[in-house]
Design a protein around this motif. Structure first.
Motif, PDB file in Angstrom:
ATOM      1  N   ARG A  99      -1.576  22.068  25.200  1.00 56.64           N
ATOM      2  CA  ARG A  99      -2.003  22.980  24.848  1.00 56.64           C
ATOM      3  C   ARG A  99      -0.755  24.153  23.781  1.00 56.64           C
ATOM      4  O   ARG A  99      -0.568  24.125  22.772  1.00 56.64           O
ATOM      5  N   ASP A 102       1.327  20.711  21.799  1.00 54.93           N
ATOM      6  CA  ASP A 102       0.415  20.926  20.118  1.00 54.93           C
ATOM      7  C   ASP A 102       0.047  21.885  19.394  1.00 54.93           C
ATOM      8  O   ASP A 102       1.032  22.310  18.053  1.00 54.93           O
ATOM      9  N   LEU A 103       1.198  23.395  19.813  1.00 59.42           N
ATOM     10  CA  LEU A 103       0.866  24.490  18.832  1.00 59.42           C
ATOM     11  C   LEU A 103       2.795  24.565  18.743  1.00 59.42           C
ATOM     12  O   LEU A 103       2.314  25.662  18.211  1.00 59.42           O
ATOM     13  N   SER A 154       3.807  13.899  27.033  1.00 58.85           N
ATOM     14  CA  SER A 154       3.243  14.843  25.721  1.00 58.85           C
ATOM     15  C   SER A 154       4.446  14.184  24.578  1.00 58.85           C
ATOM     16  O   SER A 154       3.764  13.195  23.643  1.00 58.85           O
ATOM     17  N   ASN A 225      -2.649  23.103  14.976  1.00 61.44           N
ATOM     18  CA  ASN A 225      -3.484  24.302  16.047  1.00 61.44           C
ATOM     19  C   ASN A 225      -4.676  23.817  15.672  1.00 61.44           C
ATOM     20  O   ASN A 225      -5.322  23.671  14.904  1.00 61.44           O
ATOM     21  N   GLY A 229      -9.466  25.837  20.942  1.00 65.26           N
ATOM     22  CA  GLY A 229      -8.403  26.382  21.683  1.00 65.26           C
ATOM     23  C   GLY A 229      -8.129  25.846  22.678  1.00 65.26           C
ATOM     24  O   GLY A 229      -7.812  24.413  22.692  1.00 65.26           O
ATOM     25  N   LEU A 230      -8.253  26.209  23.973  1.00 69.14           N
ATOM     26  CA  LEU A 230      -7.472  25.724  25.349  1.00 69.14           C
ATOM     27  C   LEU A 230      -7.744  24.085  25.645  1.00 69.14           C
ATOM     28  O   LEU A 230      -7.275  22.875  26.058  1.00 69.14           O
ATOM     29  N   ASN A 232     -10.554  20.567  25.397  1.00 73.19           N
ATOM     30  CA  ASN A 232     -10.969  20.315  24.158  1.00 73.19           C
ATOM     31  C   ASN A 232     -12.485  19.125  24.507  1.00 73.19           C
ATOM     32  O   ASN A 232     -11.959  17.897  24.956  1.00 73.19           O
ATOM     33  N   ASP A 360      -3.353  16.342  18.488  1.00 75.73           N
ATOM     34  CA  ASP A 360      -3.936  16.562  20.062  1.00 75.73           C
ATOM     35  C   ASP A 360      -3.630  16.119  21.457  1.00 75.73           C
ATOM     36  O   ASP A 360      -4.543  16.049  22.451  1.00 75.73           O
ATOM     37  N   ARG A 363      -3.236  18.492  24.083  1.00 77.48           N
ATOM     38  CA  ARG A 363      -4.489  18.863  25.130  1.00 77.48           C
ATOM     39  C   ARG A 363      -5.410  18.240  25.955  1.00 77.48           C
ATOM     40  O   ARG A 363      -5.265  17.900  26.820  1.00 77.48           O
ATOM     41  N   ARG A 364      -5.321  16.438  24.986  1.00 82.85           N
ATOM     42  CA  ARG A 364      -6.017  15.048  25.704  1.00 82.85           C
ATOM     43  C   ARG A 364      -5.842  15.261  27.365  1.00 82.85           C
ATOM     44  O   ARG A 364      -6.405  14.816  27.906  1.00 82.85           O
TER      45      ARG A 364
END
Length: 426
Positions: A99, A102-103, A154, A225, A229-230, A232, A360, A363-364
């Motif tokens: 996460r 990604d941010l 990532s 973003n 949130g945290l 998915n 994403d 997160r994934r």
């Protein structure tokens, strides 16, 4: 005649909106030099990937040494919790680090984790009691390694698409290099300079490797973003992703059993301590070939198609390992297991990357890594407990091999759901 005064309209854009617009422009300018399609090569892309392959250590040599010398009053299962927690926390922070990636939070977490990992390595040299080893070498070494690993994996998707398999193989080959160098160095240095200075030398080696990495790493795409949130949670609506997560946790139950207990089992059948140490180096050296060859295959036939036969080989070898009682047999099992293990770990996140959008991906992939970590936490200690109860390694081999083979069956299901047919690149 009356003249009406029309006041000038005030600027209705609030200050925070202006700030957001300025930040957005700054971000656009920062990443403009990398605009366009995925490079899939070039000096910058390959320099990032090569740098991310940082040198790591191998727990197997510590398990054997602690059982024999430093923690000889503890059971194999108890000692195995140190390594198990370490490996678990390499995967467990993936949900948070993904996460953060990604941010846009990439370089600062990577730098902090690099410093923390080096400090923990030097602290391990000073440990004397079990709880000290558990915290320094198990919990915090694993945590900082997990932050590094999650960010490194990532960023691959930013720079590579068609050659993603090969890039993942190169990133993971650093741990294979460390797995060769550290056991050999440990075997030769401990009798000369002792355990403390051996581990300190490991720390200085990591200081150089991670210093180079922090200077070279970079992301290509601006932060996003994504909603949710945290977590998915909509990703689990894809049955292929859900079953792949179950396969990951299942395989993790048995994946590290042989690598952890290989030196101990070799000593138990009459092999020398020096030979046992070199088995770890042999296995890790062979894993380098597996990592690169699997990446090459994945780019041509798909990551799942490449993973399935290698994972099946892992299960078969875990069944066969307890029956290896000669030097030749132990070396053969070590080489083959290393190749298959390297192939699996280098491609483990590739299917999850392909099951959604690149914006994403952190997160994934992070959710998958965190789920898979649950298996690594208890798998090796369970095998150690079985070994302590039965006095041999056949039953631990049956347990670990069985769960790995079950994960292979799940991979077949994932491949069919993702592809929609029996044949094709996936």
């Amino acid at each position: 005649m009356e003249l009406a005064y029309t006041p000038e309209e005030p600027d209705t854009a609030p200050d925070d909106q202006k700030i957001d617009e300025k930040i957005s422009l700054d971000i656009t300018d920062k990443y403009a030099k990398y605009a366009g399609g995925v490079p899939d090569g070039g000096f910058k892309a390959w320099s990032v990937i090569v740098a991310l392959g940082y040198v790591g250590s191998s727990w197997g040599i510590f398990q054997e040494y602690y059982e024999r010398v430093l923690l000889s009053n503890k059971s194999p299962s108890t000692i195995a919790w140190i390594g198990s927690v370490q490996v678990t926390f390499i995967f467990l922070p993936g949900l948070v680090t993904g996460r953060l990636f990604d941010l846009g939070h990439f370089k600062i977490p990577y730098f902090i984790a690099s410093c923390g990992l080096i400090v923990c390595t030097f602290l391990t040299a000073e440990c004397k009691q079990y709880w000290q080893f558990f915290l320094a070498q198990g919990l915090f070494t694993g945590l900082f390694s997990g932050i590094l690993y999650g960010q490194a994996i990532s960023v691959v998707s930013h720079w590579f698409s068609k050659k993603k398999g090969m890039a993942l193989g190169i990133v993971s080959i650093g741990s294979s290099l460390g797995g060769v160098l550290f056991p050999i160095a440990g075997q030769n240095l401990i009798p000369i300079v002792g355990f403390k200075w051996t581990v300190r030398i490991f720390g200085f080696t990591m200081l150089v490797a991670l210093g180079i990495t922090n200077l070279a790493i970079d992301r290509r795409l601006p932060p996003v973003n994504a909603k949710g949130g945290l977590l998915n949670l909509p990703a689990f609506r894809n049955p292929a992703y859900t079953i792949y997560c179950i396969s990951g946790i299942t395989c993790s139950f048995g994946l590290y059993t042989m690598l952890t207990y290989l030196p101990v089992s070799a000593t138990a059948v009459g092999m020398s301590d020096s030979f046992s140490f070199y088995l770890v180096a042999i296995s890790n050296g062979a894993s380098g070939f597996g990592r690169l060859s699997a990446g090459f295959l994945a780019d041509r036939i798909g990551p799942l198609s490449a993973m399935i036969p290698f994972t099946a080989l892992l299960g078969i070898l875990t069944f066969a390992w307890p029956y290896a009682s000669s030097q030749g047999a132990l070396i053969g099992v070590s080489v083959l297991y290393g190749i298959a293990f390297g192939a699996y770990v280098s491609l483990i996140v590739a299917p999850a990357m392909a099951m959604g959008d690149v914006s994403d991906v952190g997160r994934r992939v992070g959710m998958f890594m965190t789920i898979a970590a649950l298996g690594t936490l208890v798998g090796t200690p369970i095998s150690g407990a079985i070994n302590a109860r039965t006095g041999g390694f056949k039953d631990p081999g049956f347990f670990a091999g069985g769960v790995v083979i079950f994960s292979v069956l799940l991979l077949f299901v994932v491949r069919y759901l993702q592809l929609g047919r029996l044949y094709g690149k996936c």
